[in-house]
Design a protein around this motif. Structure first.
Motif, PDB file in Angstrom:
ATOM      1  N   ALA A 384      -9.002   9.247  -1.702  1.00 13.14           N
ATOM      2  CA  ALA A 384      -8.407   8.986  -0.176  1.00 13.14           C
ATOM      3  C   ALA A 384      -9.368   9.351   0.805  1.00 13.14           C
ATOM      4  CB  ALA A 384      -7.341  10.109   0.040  1.00 13.14           C
ATOM      5  N   ASP A 385     -10.427  10.077   0.457  1.00 13.12           N
ATOM      6  CA  ASP A 385     -11.614  10.314   1.544  1.00 13.12           C
ATOM      7  C   ASP A 385     -12.086   8.796   1.864  1.00 13.12           C
ATOM      8  OD1 ASP A 385     -10.994  12.879   1.113  1.00 13.12           O
ATOM      9  OD2 ASP A 385     -13.163  13.148  -0.142  1.00 13.12           O
ATOM     10  N   TRP A 386     -12.159   7.937   0.948  1.00 11.95           N
ATOM     11  CA  TRP A 386     -12.845   6.726   1.327  1.00 11.95           C
ATOM     12  C   TRP A 386     -11.955   5.690   1.461  1.00 11.95           C
ATOM     13  CZ3 TRP A 386     -17.446   7.870   2.246  1.00 11.95           C
ATOM     14  CH2 TRP A 386     -17.888   9.142   1.498  1.00 11.95           C
ATOM     15  N   ILE A 387     -10.868   5.506   1.118  1.00 13.96           N
ATOM     16  CA  ILE A 387      -9.608   4.225   1.351  1.00 13.96           C
ATOM     17  C   ILE A 387      -8.323   4.472   1.895  1.00 13.96           C
ATOM     18  CG2 ILE A 387     -10.750   3.198  -0.762  1.00 13.96           C
ATOM     19  CD1 ILE A 387      -7.804   3.883  -1.963  1.00 13.96           C
ATOM     20  N   SER A 388      -8.379   5.694   2.546  1.00 15.11           N
ATOM     21  CA  SER A 388      -6.872   6.200   3.078  1.00 15.11           C
ATOM     22  C   SER A 388      -6.452   5.347   4.141  1.00 15.11           C
ATOM     23  CB  SER A 388      -6.643   7.573   3.347  1.00 15.11           C
ATOM     24  OG  SER A 388      -7.726   8.173   4.325  1.00 15.11           O
TER      25      SER A 388
END
Ligand code: MCU
Length: 402
Positions: A384-388
């Motif tokens: 989630a840190d990278w694609i949310s």
């Protein structure tokens, strides 16, 4: 023109388009200019064009991947030149000779190759080895030795401009070594296609590519930029290959000894000088290395990594998981695999990956069985840190290559 004539011409043009390939019928957004830098801490959204338009259809995706390739060339790789003016191939024993002409420049190189025992009437499959191979290649599959250092040198940052790629295109051509290697491999495939399997023993539609470490970056970029590669097998490519710049920077900030964009341009000539202005502000890149699997999809891709800090195990895991999401959206999740296996020295192939590797080779090069659908990594990652902030995944479909 009389209005009836205009109408007839328009209908005729429409019919011509309707019978052309799906991509030819699609009007892609203008790709002739420069793309803008962004301010984005996450991996850039594959599902949105640079102009903000969403990717909805398969035709949109065909356009978006063209755009993604252009963006990568503009920001880090340097321009991939078009096909040369001519390639003339001859075969003598186990050696293929290629004379390549670009404008008034001409170069003759030779490539050693051997066929495998597999394949049918159209020849055996073969794996192109970028500076050698450190994976087990079965006897059913042939080998094509690509001497990448001669194409574009990789001794240090001053290697830019050295090698037969630059002899043909000029010393100041902006391509980094990775892009140059992809172009040179394209010429080897031109030669294989020209001579045919009667002369080479090799089926140019069943080609893999491999290489480890710096040459693993090479194998990854050859697969990314050369659509005639059916199976890409990068081994321990780490930063500049399976890792993404943003995640590696974040791991570095946490104290890891990891290769970053800042370091990589000071070590070698793998990337274009186009990349220099961004290496301390990778958040401004409208791309990152999840674009590599995006551009290889739906073709075969099995990524092997190691649990070595310098390669960025968290970074390669995040990036390849993002890549598999893209394969998944195309309905071909198992065409890609990822195995990060530690406990062995750099570029030593772990026996626990043998069954996975075999399944990808069998499926894509020998036309048998299914892939193992591998997704193996001990790294703990928070996707989630990278694609949310990615948009909703479009429903796309892609034909498989095997
Ligand atoms: C993982 O590949 C490279 C790495 O990027 C370099 O920083 C290091 O010097 O060499 C590695 C390599 O090619 O090892 C054989």
């Amino acid at each position: 023109m009389h209005s009836l004539a205009v109408l007839i011409a328009a209908v005729a043009a429409h019919l011509r388009l309707a019978h052309a390939s799906p991509l030819a019928a699609t009007v892609c957004p203008d790709q002739s200019g420069d793309y803008a830098a962004v301010d984005n801490a996450q991996l850039p959204d594959p599902w949105v064009f640079a102009n903000g338009k969403p990717v909805v259809t398969n035709d949109d995706w065909a356009c978006r991947t063209q755009e993604m390739s252009k963006i990568m060339q503009q920001f880090e790789l340097g321009a991939l030149p078009p096909a040369p003016d001519s390639v003339t191939a001859t075969m003598s024993g186990g050696s293929m000779s290629l004379t390549i002409k670009v404008g008034s420049n001409s170069k003759t190189i030779s490539v050693s190759l051997s066929k495998g025992s597999g394949g049918g009437a159209s020849g055996s499959p073969a794996i192109i080895t970028v500076g050698g191979s450190s994976i087990p290649i079965p006897g059913t599959v042939g080998k094509i030795n690509f001497g990448n250092d001669a194409c574009a040198a990789q001794a240090n940052p001053a290697s830019h401009g050295t090698g037969w790629f630059f002899d043909l295109h000029g010393k100041t051509h902006p391509a980094g070594a990775l892009t140059a290697w992809a172009w040179c491999v394209g010429r080897i495939i031109d030669g294989l296609e020209q001579l045919g399997s009667d002369k080479t023993g090799i089926d140019p539609k069943k080609l893999g590519v491999t290489g480890c470490s710096r040459n693993g970056k090479g194998a990854f970029l050859v697969g990314t930029l050369e659509p005639r590669i059916a199976l890409t097998l990068p081994q321990e490519s780490g930063s500049g290959g399976a890792a993404s710049w943003r995640v590696s920077d974040s791991e570095k900030a946490k104290g890891k000894s990891i290769q970053t964009a800042h370091q990589i341009i000071r070590e070698n000539a793998w990337f274009s000088h186009n990349f220099d202005p961004y290496v301390n502000k990778t958040n401004e890149l409208p791309e990152d290395h999840h674009f590599l699997p995006a551009l290889i999809a739906p073709r075969g891709l099995f990524v092997m990594e190691n649990d070595i800090d310098w390669l960025g195990p968290v970074s390669t895991t995040v990036t390849m998981k993002a890549g598999r999401m893209i394969y998944d959206a195309l309905g071909v999740r198992s065409n890609m695999g990822f195995a990060l296996v530690g406990g062995h020295s750099h570029c030593a192939f772990p026996s626990s990956s043998q069954a996975d590797l075999t399944s990808y080779i069998n499926h894509f090069l020998l036309g048998t069985g299914k892939t193992s659908d591998a997704e193996i990594s001990p790294a703990n990652v928070t996707m989630a840190d990278w694609i949310s902030k990615w948009s909703a995944t479009p429903k796309l479909s892609a034909a498989t290559t095997a």
